[in-house]
Design a protein around this motif. Structure first.
Motif, PDB file in Angstrom:
ATOM      1  N   UNK A 502     -11.197   4.298   0.060  1.00 36.01           N
ATOM      2  CA  UNK A 502     -10.194   3.762   0.682  1.00 36.01           C
ATOM      3  C   UNK A 502      -8.936   5.085   0.520  1.00 36.01           C
ATOM      4  N   UNK A 503      -8.619   5.778   1.628  1.00 34.95           N
ATOM      5  CA  UNK A 503      -7.473   6.547   1.628  1.00 34.95           C
ATOM      6  C   UNK A 503      -6.054   5.898   1.844  1.00 34.95           C
ATOM      7  N   UNK A 504      -5.459   5.420   0.874  1.00 35.78           N
ATOM      8  CA  UNK A 504      -4.155   4.830   0.972  1.00 35.78           C
ATOM      9  C   UNK A 504      -3.355   5.501   1.711  1.00 35.78           C
ATOM     10  N   UNK A 505      -3.120   6.828   1.294  1.00 40.94           N
ATOM     11  CA  UNK A 505      -2.260   8.068   1.972  1.00 40.94           C
ATOM     12  C   UNK A 505      -3.002   9.232   1.974  1.00 40.94           C
ATOM     13  N   UNK A 506      -2.453  10.268   2.475  1.00 44.05           N
ATOM     14  CA  UNK A 506      -3.589  11.458   2.625  1.00 44.05           C
ATOM     15  C   UNK A 506      -3.704  11.986   1.109  1.00 44.05           C
ATOM     16  N   UNK A 507      -2.693  11.508   0.223  1.00 43.89           N
ATOM     17  CA  UNK A 507      -2.718  12.148  -1.223  1.00 43.89           C
ATOM     18  C   UNK A 507      -3.290  11.246  -2.086  1.00 43.89           C
ATOM     19  N   UNK A 508      -3.670   9.976  -1.680  1.00 42.74           N
ATOM     20  CA  UNK A 508      -3.997   8.772  -2.677  1.00 42.74           C
ATOM     21  C   UNK A 508      -5.198   8.169  -2.058  1.00 42.74           C
ATOM     22  N   UNK A 509      -6.270   7.746  -2.936  1.00 44.32           N
ATOM     23  CA  UNK A 509      -7.405   7.265  -2.455  1.00 44.32           C
ATOM     24  C   UNK A 509      -7.908   6.493  -3.666  1.00 44.32           C
ATOM     25  N   UNK A 510      -8.527   5.396  -3.484  1.00 40.57           N
ATOM     26  CA  UNK A 510      -9.488   4.538  -4.305  1.00 40.57           C
ATOM     27  C   UNK A 510     -10.898   4.365  -4.034  1.00 40.57           C
ATOM     28  N   UNK A 511     -11.576   4.669  -5.242  1.00 44.35           N
ATOM     29  CA  UNK A 511     -13.267   4.436  -4.870  1.00 44.35           C
ATOM     30  C   UNK A 511     -13.562   3.289  -5.459  1.00 44.35           C
ATOM     31  N   UNK A 512     -14.320   2.494  -5.219  1.00 45.00           N
ATOM     32  CA  UNK A 512     -15.044   1.566  -6.038  1.00 45.00           C
ATOM     33  C   UNK A 512     -16.513   1.475  -5.688  1.00 45.00           C
ATOM     34  N   UNK A 513     -17.260   1.955  -6.988  1.00 47.05           N
ATOM     35  CA  UNK A 513     -18.776   1.735  -6.986  1.00 47.05           C
ATOM     36  C   UNK A 513     -18.916   0.298  -7.078  1.00 47.05           C
ATOM     37  N   UNK A 514     -19.293  -0.502  -6.193  1.00 46.19           N
ATOM     38  CA  UNK A 514     -19.139  -1.828  -6.408  1.00 46.19           C
ATOM     39  C   UNK A 514     -20.537  -2.203  -7.165  1.00 46.19           C
ATOM     40  N   UNK A 515     -21.768  -1.349  -6.822  1.00 45.63           N
ATOM     41  CA  UNK A 515     -22.773  -1.589  -7.603  1.00 45.63           C
ATOM     42  C   UNK A 515     -23.744  -0.359  -7.484  1.00 45.63           C
TER      43      UNK A 515
END
Length: 799
Positions: A502-515
Motif C-alpha cells: 500500500x502506498x499511503x502517500x507518494x513517499x510512504x509505503x507499507x509492505x505486508x508479507x502475509x505469508x
C-alpha cells in the motif's frame, strides 16, 4: 460563515485604511521574486541601493553583448560577512556573483579555469564581475532575508582588489532581528461538511498554538513567507476537498500588520473568498487500444446507486483492442456523479489509473478538450481519456557479478500486464549465473512466476480504496531454485509468498508479507564435512550441520518505508525502512496440534524431499535502516547510513534459518571485505574459524562524500567519492557457539572499519561505481596493518 472576532475587523480596517508600512503590507502568501515564487505573492516596499565608496568603484569596465558592464578582473572569492541565521552555503546558492568552480571546494584550486587557460574550447572561462548581476544579487539577498522574517535586513557590498587580474566580493549583511507572528485571524471561512469541530481544523496549522475564539488564535512562531504560504495552501486544499472547486491563489489573501509598539510583532489575517459549492456532473471515460484505435467501441452507462446519484451517470467507452473490463475502470473512480466536489478524490482517481501499470492517462479534466472549466455552472462534468500499453513483453537481462569471485549471469522474463482484462500482471522468469572461485565453478538457477493485481485481496479486501489504503496491490509469487556454493549445495528450494503493498502517500509505503513459505533441501559438501571434523569436536560438528538439514519455514513480515529523496541520485533528503517479522509459526502449529499433538519436536514430516523430516525455527527479527543525504559545497553530497538488526530464536531450535540471518561485507555493505565474509565478531572466515555463516545481531554505520567533477562529459556526469564503513555481526545469546557472541565489554573492539575512494559514472537513470577499499581496522591484523586494496563494483550508489 464562522463568527468573526472583533480583533479581525480591527486588523482588516487598519490594513485597508492606513498607508502601507515600510517593509510589510497587504500580502498574498508565498515567497518573493528571486527565491522561487512570483513577485506578486507578497508585496513589499523595500528601499535598497547599491553604494560603493569612491575607492571601491569598479574600474576597467567593459560591456558584453547584452550591454552588461563587466570588470576585466576575475572574481577570486565571494564572502558573506555578518550572517548568523543562514550559512554561507545557503546564501551562496542565491547569488549569481560567483568565482570559478573549485576542485572539491578547495579555495584557489580552480582546475576547470586552468584547463580553459590551456585551450579556450575546454574548461571554464574566467568568472568576471558583472555590475548588474551584483546589484540584482543585493535584491535577491534582501528578498531572501525578508521572506525569512528579517524585514529590516540591510545588504551592502565591499570589493577588494588583489591585483590587476583578481578581486574579492564581500556581501556585508546586517540581519537585524527576526519578526514573529503574534496572532492569526481567519475571515470568511465557510463551515464545511467535515467541520464537526472548526477550531480543531484551524489548530492543526503549524502557525497556531492556542485558540482565542473560533477564528482567532495565538501564534508565537517565526514569521516567514513559507509558513504563510503553507497555511494558505492548506486552506485552499481544505476548501477544494469540500466542494469549492473554483478556489485559486487569489481566493485566500494574507493581510500582515505590524504592532504599533514593537514592529517585530506581526498579526496575520487570512481573508477567504470561497465562492460557490460545486457538484460532480456526468463522468465520461474513453479507453483506446495500444495503437490508439477507437472504432469498435463497447459502451457501458452506469446510473443510480452505487455508481451515481440520480439523474447523473458514468459513461465508459472501451475499444475492443484495449481488452479491458469496464468494471475495472469504474472501480478506480473514487467519486460519483452527483456528489459534492472533492479534489482529493478527483486527483487520487488519476493516481489509481496510473498505478494500474497497463495504461497511460492522456487527459483528465472538466472539459472535453482539456481547457479551463466553466465555473459559472455549478455542475462540473469529468472527462478521462486513456490508452492501454502493449499487453505482452519479453525482457532480457545480462549482468556481471563479483561476490566470492568473478562471474556473470543472464535472465529472461515474459510479462503480461493485463492477463484477464482486469490489470492483472503475470510474469514468468528464468535466471542463471555462474561464478569462478578458487578453481571451482559455482552456479545457481532460479525459475519464478508471479501474479499481481492492483487491489487488496482477502483478507484485506474491505480496506481497499479507503483513504489510507489507496494505490494498493496484492502479489503472489512462487519460485524454485538450485545452487552450488563453495561449501554446500542447495538441491531444491521452493518458496511461495503472498505480499500486500500500500502506498499511503507518494513517499510512504507499507509492505505486508502475509505469508511466506520456504522448503529448503541442502547438503554440505564432503570436503567441507571433513574439514569440520578435523577442526571441531563431534557435538559442534552436528550443530553446524543442522544448517544443512532439510528445512521448512514460514514468515509473516511488516515493512514500513519512508523516502524523501531521488532513489537513483540520492543527493538530498532521507530514506528510512523498518521491519519486524515472526518466523516458524505455521510449522510450530502443525507440530503442536496435527502431527504430534501435545508434544513439540521441532520437526514436521517431509513430503518428498531427501529426508524423512523437516526442521523449523521459531524466531522474531527486527531491523532499522536510516539514510540521510545532505548537499554540501558545490556539486557535493554528504551521505550517511545507520543500520541495526536483531534476530532472536525461541522454541526448540536455537538457530535462526540461514536466509534470515544478518551478513556483513561487500560492495553494498562494509567495503574492504568480500560479500558475506565479515564476522561474526573477530572470527576469520578465510581461516575456517566461522562455524556457521551469518549472525543474529548486526550494527553498521556508513559515511560517504560524493562529488561531481565533470558534467555531461562523454555523455555522463563523472564523480568521485570518499567513504568509511564500519560495523560487524555477532551470534545471539541463544547461540550454541561461545566464540562470536555479542558481549558489551568486547563488541567495540570487534568493529571492522574499511575506508577508501571510488569513481562514479552518473547517467540520468543509472549510476555505475568502482570503489577501492582498505581495511583501516582489520580484525585479525589490527589498526592500519593491512595495505591490500579490495575492489568493489556496483550499479547504483552503495546506499
Amino acid at each position: 460563515m464562522l463568527a468573526e472576532a472583533g480583533a479581525i475587523a480591527e486588523v482588516a480596517a487598519i490594513a485597508e485604511a492606513s498607508a502601507p508600512v515600510k517593509t510589510g503590507a497587504i500580502a498574498e502568501t508565498g515567497a518573493p521574486a528571486g527565491v522561487g515564487a512570483p513577485a506578486s505573492v507578497i508585496e513589499t516596499e523595500v528601499e535598497s541601493a547599491w553604494h560603493l565608496a569612491p575607492s571601491q568603484q569598479i574600474q576597467n569596465a567593459t560591456q558584453d553583448g547584452n550591454g552588461n558592464e563587466k570588470d576585466d578582473r576575475r572574481i577570486r572569492r565571494v564572502r558573506f560577512i555578518g550572517n548568523q541565521a543562514f550559512s554561507d552555503g545557503e546564501l551562496r546558492a542565491i547569488v549569481r556573483t560567483r568565482p570559478n568552480r573549485q576542485f572539491l571546494g578547495i579555495p584557489g584550486l580552480t582546475f576547470w579555469y586552468q584547463l580553459h587557460r590551456i585551450h579556450s574550447r575546454i574548461g571554464e572561462p574566467p568568472s568576471l564581475l558583472d555590475r548588474n548581476v551584483l546589484e540584482r544579487d543585493i535584491e535577491r539577498l534582501t528578498n531572501f532575508y525578508e521572506s525569512r522574517g528579517f524585514r529590516s535586513a540591510v545588504i551592502d557590498t565591499n570589493i577588494t582588489f588583489f591585483d590587476r587580474e583578481r578581486l574579492e566580493v564581500s556581501f556585508m549583511i546586517r540581519e537585524g532581528r527576526q519578526s514573529q507572528i503574534r496572532d492569526v485571524y481567519y475571515s470568511g471561512m465557510p463551515r464545511t461538511g467535515s467541520d464537526n469541530d472548526p477550531v480543531a481544523f484551524f489548530k492543526d496549522s503549524d502557525i497556531v498554538t492556542r485558540a482565542i475564539n473560533d477564528t482567532s488564535f495565538h501564534s508565537g512562531v517565526a514569521f516567514t513567507y513559507e509558513e504563510i504560504a503553507e497555511e494558505r495552501n492548506r486552506l485552499i486544499a481544505h476548501l477544494r476537498n469540500n466542494g469549492y472547486a473554483s478556489v485559486t491563489r487569489d481566493s485566500v489573501i494574507a493581510v500582515v500588520r505590524e504592532d504599533t509598539v514593537n514592529a517585530l510583532q506581526l498579526d496575520v489575517l487570512f481573508r477567504i473568498f470561497p465562492g460557490r459549492i460545486y457538484t460532480f456532473g456526468d463522468i465520461y471515460v474513453e479507453l483506446r487500444g495500444p495503437d490508439g484505435e477507437f472504432e469498435r467501441v463497447r459502451r457501458d452507462t452506469l446510473t443510480g446507486p452505487p455508481h451515481a446519484e440520480d439523474p447523473y451517470k458514468t459513461v465508459i467507452n472501451v475499444d475492443e483492442t484495449a481488452r479491458t473490463r469496464t468494471s475495472l475502470i469504474a472501480r478506480q473512480l473514487l467519486f460519483k456523479p452527483g456528489t459534492q466536489y472533492d479534489n482529493s478524490a478527483y486527483r487520487n482517481s488519476v493516481n489509481q489509473f496510473q498505478n494500474l501499470g497497463m495504461l497511460v492517462v492522456n487527459q483528465f479534466g472538466h472539459t472535453p478538450d482539456g481547457s479551463l472549466p466553466d465555473f459559472t455552472n455549478e455542475i462540473l462534468p469529468v472527462y478521462v481519456r486513456m490508452q492501454t500499453l502493449p499487453k505482452h513483453r519479453i525482457q532480457l537481462d545480462f549482468f556481471g557479478m563479483r561476490r566470492l569471485g568473478f562471474g556473470a549471469g543472464a535472465g529472461i522474463r515474459y510479462i503480461n500486464n493485463n492477463l484477464f482484462q482486469g490489470a492483472e500482471n503475470f510474469e514468468v522468469g528464468l535466471q542463471g549465473n555462474f561464478e569462478y572461485v578458487s578453481g571451482t565453478l559455482l552456479n545457481s538457477t532460479e525459475l519464478s512466476t508471479a501474479y499481481t493485481v492492483q487491489r487488496l485481496n482477502f483478507p484485506f479486501r474491505h480496506l481497499d480504496q479507503t483513504p489510507f489504503f489507496l494505490n494498493a496491490s496484492t502479489r503472489y509469487r512462487f519460485s524454485w531454485a538450485q545452487s552450488r556454493q563453495e561449501n554446500f549445495t542447495i538441491n531444491a528450494n521452493f518458496r511461495f509468498s503472498n505480499q500486500f503493498e500500500v502506498r499511503h502517500r507518494p513517499q510512504m509505503a507499507s509492505l505486508l508479507d502475509f505469508i511466506e513459505l520456504d522448503w529448503l533441501d541442502a547438503s554440505a559438501t564432503s570436503e567441507f564435512e571433513r574439514n569440520l571434523r578435523d577442526r571441531f569436536d563431534e557435538i559442534i560438528v552436528e550443530r553446524i550441520l543442522e544448517d544443512f538439514n532439510p528445512q521448512f519455514s514460514s514468515i509473516i513480515r511488516y515493512t514500513f518505508r519512508y523516502a524523501m529523496t531521488d532513489l537513483i541520485k540520492r543527493d538530498y533528503g532521507f530514506f528510512s525502512e523498518s521491519s519486524i517479522e515472526l518466523g516458524g509459526t505455521i510449522p510450530f502449529l502443525m507440530d503442536r496440534f496435527i502431527f504430534d499433538p501435545g508434544d513439540v519436536q521441532g520437526t514436521v514430516p517431509s513430503i518428498s524431499l531427501s529426508d524423512s523430516t523437516l526442521t523449523y525455527s521459531q524466531f522474531v527479527r527486527v531491523s532499522f535502516d536510516y539514510r540521510k543525504y545532505t548537499p554540501v559545497l558545490e556539486n557535493g553530497t554528504f551521505a550517511w547510513r545507520a543500520f541495526a538488526g536483531y534476530a532472536h530464536a525461541f522454541g526448540v531450535t536455537r538457530q535462526i534459518p540461514l536466509n534470515r540471518r544478518f551478513f556483513a561485507g561487500g560492495s553494498n555493505d562494509i567495503r574492504g571485505w568480500p560479500p558475506l565474509r565479515l564476522g561474526p565478531a573477530d572470527l576469520d572466515a578465510s581461516a575456517g574459524e566461522v562455524p556457521i555463516n551469518g549472525g543474529d545481531l548486526k550494527l553498521a554505520g556508513f559515511l560517504e562524500y560524493r562529488h561531481i567533477m565533470f558534467h555531461n562529459f562523454i555523455g555522463t556526469n563523472w564523480g568521485i567519492a570518499g567513504f568509511t564503513d564500519f560495523g560487524n555481526i555477532w551470534y545471539g545469546t541463544r547461540s550454541a557457539f561461545d566464540e562470536g557472541k555479542f558481549r558489551f565489554d568486547e563488541f567495540y573492539n570487534q568493529i571492522a572499519v574499511g575506508s577508501g575512494f571510488g569513481l562514479r559514472l552518473d547517467w540520468e537513470y543509472l549510476v555505475f561505481r568502482i570503489d577501492v577499499a582498505y581495511r583501516v581496522h582489520d580484525l585479525q591484523r589490527g589498526w592500519f596493518n593491512n595495505s591490500n586494496p579490495y575492489w568493489h563494483f556496483g550499479i547504483g550508489h552503495s546506499f
